[in-house]
Every structure is written in C-alpha cells, then in structure tokens.
Motif scaffolding. Sequence first.
Motif, PDB file in Angstrom:
ATOM      1  N   ARG A  67       6.803   3.168 -11.741  1.00  0.00           N
ATOM      2  CA  ARG A  67       6.573   2.361 -12.937  1.00  0.00           C
ATOM      3  C   ARG A  67       7.415   1.090 -12.902  1.00  0.00           C
ATOM      4  NH1 ARG A  67       8.648   1.309 -17.779  1.00  0.00           N
ATOM      5  NH2 ARG A  67      10.522   2.543 -17.350  1.00  0.00           N
ATOM      6  N   LEU A  68       8.679   1.226 -12.501  1.00  0.00           N
ATOM      7  CA  LEU A  68       9.555   0.059 -12.422  1.00  0.00           C
ATOM      8  C   LEU A  68       9.091  -0.914 -11.343  1.00  0.00           C
ATOM      9  CD1 LEU A  68      13.027   1.803 -12.825  1.00  0.00           C
ATOM     10  CD2 LEU A  68      11.822   0.411 -14.519  1.00  0.00           C
ATOM     11  N   ARG A  69       8.593  -0.385 -10.232  1.00  0.00           N
ATOM     12  CA  ARG A  69       8.068  -1.255  -9.173  1.00  0.00           C
ATOM     13  C   ARG A  69       6.853  -2.040  -9.655  1.00  0.00           C
ATOM     14  NH1 ARG A  69       8.452   3.030  -4.095  1.00  0.00           N
ATOM     15  NH2 ARG A  69      10.617   2.562  -3.506  1.00  0.00           N
ATOM     16  N   GLU A  70       5.985  -1.375 -10.409  1.00  0.00           N
ATOM     17  CA  GLU A  70       4.813  -2.064 -10.946  1.00  0.00           C
ATOM     18  C   GLU A  70       5.219  -3.151 -11.929  1.00  0.00           C
ATOM     19  OE1 GLU A  70       2.419   0.995 -12.601  1.00  0.00           O
ATOM     20  OE2 GLU A  70       1.854   1.850 -10.645  1.00  0.00           O
ATOM     21  N   GLN A  71       6.217  -2.852 -12.781  1.00  0.00           N
ATOM     22  CA  GLN A  71       6.702  -3.863 -13.714  1.00  0.00           C
ATOM     23  C   GLN A  71       7.309  -5.048 -12.968  1.00  0.00           C
ATOM     24  OE1 GLN A  71       9.452  -1.930 -16.381  1.00  0.00           O
ATOM     25  NE2 GLN A  71       7.828  -1.193 -17.731  1.00  0.00           N
ATOM     26  N   ALA A  72       8.062  -4.762 -11.899  1.00  0.00           N
ATOM     27  CA  ALA A  72       8.677  -5.835 -11.118  1.00  0.00           C
ATOM     28  C   ALA A  72       7.611  -6.699 -10.453  1.00  0.00           C
ATOM     29  CB  ALA A  72       9.618  -5.249 -10.070  1.00  0.00           C
ATOM     30  N   ALA A  73       6.539  -6.056  -9.957  1.00  0.00           N
ATOM     31  CA  ALA A  73       5.466  -6.811  -9.312  1.00  0.00           C
ATOM     32  C   ALA A  73       4.770  -7.735 -10.317  1.00  0.00           C
ATOM     33  CB  ALA A  73       4.459  -5.853  -8.684  1.00  0.00           C
ATOM     34  N   LYS A  74       4.539  -7.222 -11.524  1.00  0.00           N
ATOM     35  CA  LYS A  74       3.914  -8.052 -12.558  1.00  0.00           C
ATOM     36  C   LYS A  74       4.820  -9.215 -12.946  1.00  0.00           C
ATOM     37  CE  LYS A  74       1.168  -4.294 -14.564  1.00  0.00           C
ATOM     38  NZ  LYS A  74       0.990  -3.408 -15.745  1.00  0.00           N
ATOM     39  N   LEU A  75       6.118  -8.940 -13.019  1.00  0.00           N
ATOM     40  CA  LEU A  75       7.072 -10.000 -13.357  1.00  0.00           C
ATOM     41  C   LEU A  75       7.098 -11.071 -12.281  1.00  0.00           C
ATOM     42  CD1 LEU A  75       9.260 -11.120 -15.197  1.00  0.00           C
ATOM     43  CD2 LEU A  75      10.922  -9.660 -14.021  1.00  0.00           C
ATOM     44  N   ARG A  76       7.040 -10.635 -11.005  1.00  0.00           N
ATOM     45  CA  ARG A  76       7.002 -11.614  -9.913  1.00  0.00           C
ATOM     46  C   ARG A  76       5.763 -12.484  -9.993  1.00  0.00           C
ATOM     47  NH1 ARG A  76       9.239  -7.382  -6.785  1.00  0.00           N
ATOM     48  NH2 ARG A  76       7.164  -6.722  -6.127  1.00  0.00           N
TER      49      ARG A  76
END
Length: 219
Positions: free
Chosen positions: A153-162
């Motif tokens: 979940r955190l990786r997906e959030q980080a990808a969206k933020l990028r």
Amino acid sequence: MNAIDLAFRNAHQTRPSASTSQRAISHGVPPKVLLAVREHSTCVLVSRNLEQAGIDVVGRADNPAEIARITKATSAELLVIDDDLHRLTVGAARARQVAPLPALLLVSGDRDRIDDPTSCPLPAMGVVSAPFSARNLLPAIEIAYARYSELQRLREQAAKLRLRLDAREPIDHAKKLLMTHNRMDEDEAYRWLRRSAMDHRIPMASMAVAVVAELSYQA
C-alpha cells in the motif's frame, strides 16, 4: 461479513479437533501458502499445522527450481521457507526465475546469523524459530502478510506521489509561459490548461508538455 469470510469461519467451525490457537488468522482470509522446506520431517510438521488451521497450502518445494515452477502455476501469496533455502532462492528471484513473494522464514539454528533480507526480491516479513507449532506459526503468518500488504500500500502511494510530482514540473513551466505570452495570471493559466486538457481528453501534464514545446518554439 462477506461470503469469503463467512466460508472461512465456517470451515474453522467444522473442525472439532482444532483448538483456538489452531484457528489461524484472526482477521480476514489467510494467504495461500507455498511451503518451501528442505527437511522432510519439518515440512510435514509445518504443513500439518497449517492445513489443520484451514490455511491453503498450494504447493510444497525443496529447491529453487521447484519454487519457481509452483509460483508460476499457482496463486501463492506467501512463501513459508527455511532460511537456508531462502538464501538459495533469492538469486533466482533476482534473475526473475522466481516470482517475487513475501516470505516467512523458518529458522532451526542461530537466529542471529540471519542477514536483513527485507529489500531482496523475496522480502522476509517475519521469522519463526523452532520448534514449529500452530502457536508460533499462525500469528507469524498473519503479521507477515499484514506487513507485506501495508508495504504494498505504501509503495502504491509513493508511486502515485511520484507521478504527481513528475507532472507538477511541466505544469508549473507551462503556467509561467502562458502568464508571459498570453498575459494571464496564475489561476487563469491553470484553468486554461485544465480546460484544454479536458477538451483534448489528455492528462493535464501532457497538455502542459505540448504548451511548453509550442511556446518555447515561438520564443
């Protein structure tokens, strides 16, 4: 409670010999497990404990090649693996011969000798030391899978933020050019970009790139 959760609870309730500690995962549906243990007696012991708790063991393996075959052929969600075999399998995972899976390490020897493997393609989300039983295996599986789910979940959030950050630079550049060339204020430039992107049915960042290319060429 959805139908899957209800079926899982009913499956536990139909096992009269299963103790409370053997009724595995306390929240939600347990992950499908691929069991990778080289020592036969340990494999049998762990497999029996998991299956008695209602956990679906989708395959058993004792070498990296077999792990690779089973991960491709099944829907395994968690790798329960002995620490020595984990070391051997990490290389295959890096070579993309084994699909990446979260791992729960089974340790029969010295726990202190384990390297930190959380960043490898088979990230260890937990460690269980011998002797293995439902009492230590089942909570560890629940925690390991929960940790991995949170990590994803955190990786997906980080990808969206990028993606948002990557889009912001051309949008800011396009706004500045519109303000200079078309005598717009910042809000007007932003609204123009948004409206133009909607009219052309393209992302706003793509519209901004086109504006930058056009106005930079004119300059």
